[in-house]
Design a protein around this motif. Structure first.
Motif, PDB file in Angstrom:
ATOM      1  N   LEU A 164      39.561  40.828  37.864  1.00 47.96           N
ATOM      2  CA  LEU A 164      40.007  40.390  38.626  1.00 47.96           C
ATOM      3  C   LEU A 164      40.222  39.801  40.577  1.00 47.96           C
ATOM      4  CD1 LEU A 164      43.920  38.377  37.033  1.00 47.96           C
ATOM      5  CD2 LEU A 164      41.553  38.031  36.372  1.00 47.96           C
ATOM      6  N   GLY A 165      39.934  41.261  40.328  1.00 46.30           N
ATOM      7  CA  GLY A 165      39.221  41.824  42.359  1.00 46.30           C
ATOM      8  C   GLY A 165      40.697  42.623  42.565  1.00 46.30           C
ATOM      9  N   PHE A 166      41.417  43.369  41.810  1.00 41.98           N
ATOM     10  CA  PHE A 166      42.558  43.652  42.357  1.00 41.98           C
ATOM     11  C   PHE A 166      43.048  44.911  41.983  1.00 41.98           C
ATOM     12  CE2 PHE A 166      43.105  38.832  43.056  1.00 41.98           C
ATOM     13  CZ  PHE A 166      43.863  39.040  43.624  1.00 41.98           C
ATOM     14  N   ASP A 183      42.256  53.108  35.150  1.00 38.91           N
ATOM     15  CA  ASP A 183      42.995  52.271  35.585  1.00 38.91           C
ATOM     16  C   ASP A 183      43.734  51.410  34.173  1.00 38.91           C
ATOM     17  OD1 ASP A 183      44.852  50.069  36.224  1.00 38.91           O
ATOM     18  OD2 ASP A 183      42.885  48.623  37.337  1.00 38.91           O
ATOM     19  N   PRO A 184      45.471  51.905  34.459  1.00 42.63           N
ATOM     20  CA  PRO A 184      46.249  51.118  33.357  1.00 42.63           C
ATOM     21  C   PRO A 184      45.964  49.627  32.150  1.00 42.63           C
ATOM     22  CG  PRO A 184      47.647  52.591  34.495  1.00 42.63           C
ATOM     23  CD  PRO A 184      46.273  52.862  34.797  1.00 42.63           C
TER      24      PRO A 184
END
Length: 138
Positions: free
Chosen positions: A131-133, A123-124
């Motif tokens: 933050l949960g997203f 995940d770049p």
């Protein structure tokens, strides 16, 4: 800054219409990020280098015939002046320094995104996951 904008745009799913080569490889079939750099066919790389070369030799060159003299390396105003000539030497030096620092920050930003792509989370945009997203990347 264009590299980061391009990365975010392609991660959002925006692609050029059509094919990148004569064999039917569509732009949409090429993934996002450094991991998919080998998905670009040879003719696609040829187009990229040809465009960069044309820009380098015919657009991003100082043109003395435009009536504006280049003051420093990288001065490509070419008959378009947004008030540069009205600045003092100190203001010009400050603005050039700010522009150089912004370019360096953008280079570090895209380098950080490429490193984050290679981490186990793939995940770049790591801050989103924290933050949960999380971003569903490739």
């Amino acid at each position: 800054m264009l590299a980061i904008t391009g990365h975010i745009t392609t991660t959002a799913g925006v692609r050029l219409p059509g094919d990148i080569d004569l064999h039917g490889t569509s732009f949409a079939s090429i993934g996002t990020g450094i991991r998919h750099i080998t998905d670009v066919p040879a003719l696609g790389w040829a187009q990229i280098f040809l465009l960069a070369g044309l820009m380098e030799f015919f657009v991003m060159t100082p043109r003395e015939d435009s009536g504006m003299k280049s003051e420093f390396v990288g001065d490509f105003r070419n008959s378009v002046d947004f008030g540069w000539d009205d600045f003092t030497e100190e203001e010009k030096r400050t603005k050039r320094s700010v522009e150089l620092n912004n370019g360096r920050a953008a280079q570090m930003g895209i380098l950080g995104m490429m490193v984050h792509e290679m981490l186990p989370s793939h995940d770049p945009y790591m801050i989103n996951g924290l933050l949960g997203f999380p971003v569903n990347f490739n």
